[in-house]
Scaffold this active site. Structure first.
Site, PDB file in Angstrom:
ATOM      1  N   LYS A 110     -66.805 -14.907  77.154  1.00 48.19           N
ATOM      2  CA  LYS A 110     -67.924 -15.444  76.372  1.00 48.19           C
ATOM      3  C   LYS A 110     -68.726 -16.337  77.309  1.00 48.19           C
ATOM      4  CE  LYS A 110     -69.037 -17.595  71.925  1.00 48.19           C
ATOM      5  NZ  LYS A 110     -70.193 -18.353  72.319  1.00 48.19           N
ATOM      6  N   GLU A 158     -63.746  -9.803  76.068  1.00 43.23           N
ATOM      7  CA  GLU A 158     -64.789 -10.078  77.065  1.00 43.23           C
ATOM      8  C   GLU A 158     -64.953 -11.575  77.293  1.00 43.23           C
ATOM      9  OE1 GLU A 158     -68.351  -8.251  75.600  1.00 43.23           O
ATOM     10  OE2 GLU A 158     -67.516  -6.235  75.768  1.00 43.23           O
ATOM     11  N   ARG A 166     -72.757 -11.772  60.768  1.00 44.95           N
ATOM     12  CA  ARG A 166     -71.604 -12.425  61.366  1.00 44.95           C
ATOM     13  C   ARG A 166     -70.391 -11.731  60.781  1.00 44.95           C
ATOM     14  NH1 ARG A 166     -71.257 -16.959  64.173  1.00 44.95           N
ATOM     15  NH2 ARG A 166     -73.298 -17.846  63.794  1.00 44.95           N
ATOM     16  N   PHE A 184     -73.489  -6.506  77.611  1.00 46.34           N
ATOM     17  CA  PHE A 184     -72.329  -6.131  76.812  1.00 46.34           C
ATOM     18  C   PHE A 184     -72.629  -5.147  75.689  1.00 46.34           C
ATOM     19  CE2 PHE A 184     -73.592 -10.545  75.587  1.00 46.34           C
ATOM     20  CZ  PHE A 184     -74.122 -10.276  74.332  1.00 46.34           C
ATOM     21  N   ARG A 199     -82.563 -15.244  71.351  1.00 46.56           N
ATOM     22  CA  ARG A 199     -81.795 -15.290  70.111  1.00 46.56           C
ATOM     23  C   ARG A 199     -82.689 -15.579  68.898  1.00 46.56           C
ATOM     24  NH1 ARG A 199     -76.581 -17.339  68.871  1.00 46.56           N
ATOM     25  NH2 ARG A 199     -76.447 -17.026  66.637  1.00 46.56           N
ATOM     26  N   ARG A 202     -78.670 -15.685  75.274  1.00 42.11           N
ATOM     27  CA  ARG A 202     -78.589 -14.290  74.830  1.00 42.11           C
ATOM     28  C   ARG A 202     -79.947 -13.626  75.002  1.00 42.11           C
ATOM     29  NH1 ARG A 202     -75.372 -12.362  69.976  1.00 42.11           N
ATOM     30  NH2 ARG A 202     -75.867 -10.159  69.726  1.00 42.11           N
ATOM     31  N   GLU A 241     -75.915 -11.694  78.123  1.00 42.89           N
ATOM     32  CA  GLU A 241     -76.103 -13.146  78.210  1.00 42.89           C
ATOM     33  C   GLU A 241     -76.618 -13.453  79.621  1.00 42.89           C
ATOM     34  OE1 GLU A 241     -75.338 -14.983  75.453  1.00 42.89           O
ATOM     35  OE2 GLU A 241     -74.994 -17.021  76.145  1.00 42.89           O
ATOM     36  N   LYS A 249     -64.923 -14.654  68.060  1.00 42.60           N
ATOM     37  CA  LYS A 249     -64.923 -15.549  69.227  1.00 42.60           C
ATOM     38  C   LYS A 249     -63.687 -16.444  69.191  1.00 42.60           C
ATOM     39  CE  LYS A 249     -68.256 -18.583  66.967  1.00 42.60           C
ATOM     40  NZ  LYS A 249     -69.528 -19.253  67.040  1.00 42.60           N
TER      41      LYS A 249
END
Ligand code: ATP
Length: 554
Positions: free
Chosen positions: A242, A240, A406, A329, A262, A247, A290, A412
């Site tokens: 970025k 996708e 994470r 997303f 966020r 966010r 986003e 990413k």
């Protein structure tokens, strides 16, 4: 439960620097607490009266606290006395001599009334309410009540410390993971504490998603090269765009829309066009995307343009001037069912189904790839168009939504990684040094720290003095909240001590040349030639961790 018990624990915590001792002290406090007050006590220890995502703000400024003290003790010019001590707590305790009688519910409820007071006459009402509390305070109670009101409790206690202490008080070590997990989907320390105290750890395990309460957001991992995807996610993957915007986690329950940032702050009022578009969709849900600023043709505008939408005033005017689109997303919840444990393909299908065609709400651009060269091709196109990079997402059956983690389900990939350059660091500002010459009267450099999640502390990593525009420096001078003493959550060597300490709440993105070992910074490392890039919309605990820095060194 008596407020004096709370004041006593504050005094004890203040004298403790060992994390283990702090946890022990807190666990004992929770064990001895009246069960019905556990929730209130947990909030107060964090210097608040509501979960951090709620909009409640005590709204007590120093002048108002001083007026309340003058009112309560019938004295004048406490401001002068306060200047001498430099601490509102120490000032307050000089005047308060009552026998302790306050209870935690009484203080808590009065603070709520103070927060709720608004409109004409509200300042006087707040002062009266606060002085009614001070009148009943003993010296030590007044010390901590005064600091609490001004957000200056500084006990060195964070969410993580409280969760661990709660496990020790009401369950056992094995409960820590469950408590931390519950906190990712219900980041409300009070509710978790009360559930555990009343009903035990099994009830905490059953805490689920609540539409209207933010869920901690899932984050991305990094890789060294696209070939690594083979072992990390395997193929096929979704690739996708970025987007470089803000966010947003959007909640819809009936006709109520809540948007969270966020940092899990309620930012609903900032984006009326997103709210309006979401209201047209059917059902209750939680979706993520986003938000990016767009031009009349739907073309994406730079991050700096988007940032002009971060405002409390003239929102309507700016939503016309700089409209935004939400590039969606993920879907975490749909019609009474949490989808967090479902795979990404299942969540994506739900998202695509609930969306209607429109300008404001759109699916994020994506493609499916069965090899790394396909991912690279998508990436090259993005980069040519000036995009920030791509997010590669696992499509495996176990690709659940990992709140606050994470993990390797999302990876990413940005142009700077291709060049073998280090990623930037997101660091917490913990102190500042006054400037000289052109920077006189402002800060010339900031002391920045990484987050040590093992000990719930901020450890220093660099002194940041370049990359600032003059307007940045003026902005930091206003933005950073000074505190008279070192914040308890911060570790810093005497060699690095700044001219002023600041509340560790602002996160900055910093680029650097290399990481070297350092005897003066408490991370044990220093970032050489750090350069300021921008302020990040992140909670301090979401900053680069000491663990990540160590991993980069290796
Ligand atoms: P960075 O500084 O690289 O943006 P970060 O620490 O802010 O990273 P990460 O979780 O590492 O956050 O990177 C993912 C971020 O990218 C998300 O928080 C989100 O704001 C943004 N983003 C943009 N497009 C997407 C997308 N398609 N899927 C997931 N996240 C996206």
């Amino acid at each position: 439960m008596k407020f004096a018990q709370f004041a006593a624990i504050c005094e004890k915590l203040e004298r403790t620097s060992s994390y283990i001792e702090m946890k022990k002290t807190l666990a004992q406090f929770f064990k001895n607490a009246d069960k019905k007050d556990v929730k209130r006590a947990a909030y107060l220890l964090l210097g608040t009266i509501e979960p951090s995502y709620s909009d409640i703000n005590l709204g007590i400024a120093e002048n108002m606290a001083l007026r309340s003290l003058e009112n309560a003790f019938d004295v004048k010019n406490i401001k002068a006395a306060s200047r001498k001590t430099g601490d509102i707590g120490e000032t307050a305790e000089q005047y308060a001599h009552s026998k302790p009688s306050l209870t935690i519910p009484e203080v808590f409820d009065t603070l709520h009334k103070i927060a709720a007071a608004s409109g004409q006459g509200s300042q006087d009402k707040k002062v009266n309410l606060l002085s009614s509390l001070f009148k009943k305070c003993s010296a030590i109670e007044a010390r901590y009540l005064a600091r609490l009101c001004l957000g200056q409790l500084r006990l060195g206690v964070g969410d993580k410390t409280i969760l661990e202490a709660l496990a020790d008080a009401f369950a056992d070590k094995s409960a820590k993971k469950d408590l931390e997990h519950a906190f990712t989907i219900r980041p409300d320390i009070g509710t978790i504490a009360q559930t555990l105290a009343d009903k035990g750890i099994n009830a905490v395990r059953r805490i689920g998603v609540q539409v209207g309460t933010p869920i901690q957001m899932m984050l991305c991992q990094r890789i060294e090269n696209l070939e690594e995807l083979k072992q990390r996610t395997g193929f096929p993957v979704a690739v996708e765009t970025k987007y470089d915007g803000e966010r947003i986690q959007a909640h819809k329950k009936g006709k109520i829309i809540t948007l969270f940032s966020r940092r899990l702050e309620n930012i609903t009022k900032q984006f009326p066009e997103i709210t309006e578009a979401l209201l047209k969709l059917t059902g209750d849900f939680i979706v993520e995307g986003e938000a990016v600023a767009v031009d009349a043709n739907g073309g994406i505008l730079p991050f700096q343009t988007m940032m002009q939408r971060r405002r409390k005033h003239n929102v309507e005017e700016y939503s016309k001037k700089i409209p935004v689109a939400l590039k969606l997303f993920d879907c975490l919840y749909f019609n009474s069912k949490t989808l967090m444990s479902k795979s990404y393909p299942e969540r994506y299908t739900a998202l695509a189904k609930l969306l209607k065609k429109g300008k404001t709400l759109q699916l994020a651009d994506r493609t499916l790839c069965s090899n790394s060269s396909c991912a690279d091709e998508f990436f090259q196109n993005i980069v040519v168009g000036g995009g920030e990079g791509i997010v590669i997402k696992s499509l495996k059956a176990d690709s659940s939504y990992q709140a606050g983690v994470r993990g390797w389900h999302w990876i990413k990939w940005k142009p700077e990684y291709v060049k073998g350059m280090r990623d930037t660091f997101d660091l917490v500002v913990v102190g500042a040094y006054f400037g000289r010459g052109r920077r006189a009267g402002k800060y010339g450099a900031l002391l920045c720290a990484a987050y040590d999640d093992k000990n719930d502390k901020f450890e220093t990593f660099c002194k940041l003095g370049t990359g600032f525009k003059d307007t940045d420096l003026a902005h930091f001078f206003k933005l950073l909240k000074r505190t008279d003493t070192k914040p308890a959550l911060v570790n810093c060597s005497t060699a690095m001590e700044p001219d002023v300490w600041v509340v560790p709440e602002i996160v900055v993105e910093v680029a650097g040349a290399e990481i070297t070992k350092s005897p003066t910074h408490t991370t044990g490392y220093a970032l050489r030639f750090p350069r300021f890039l921008r302020i990040r919309e992140k909670k301090p605990e979401q900053a680069t961790s000491v663990k990540e820095i160590k991993k980069m060194i290796n």
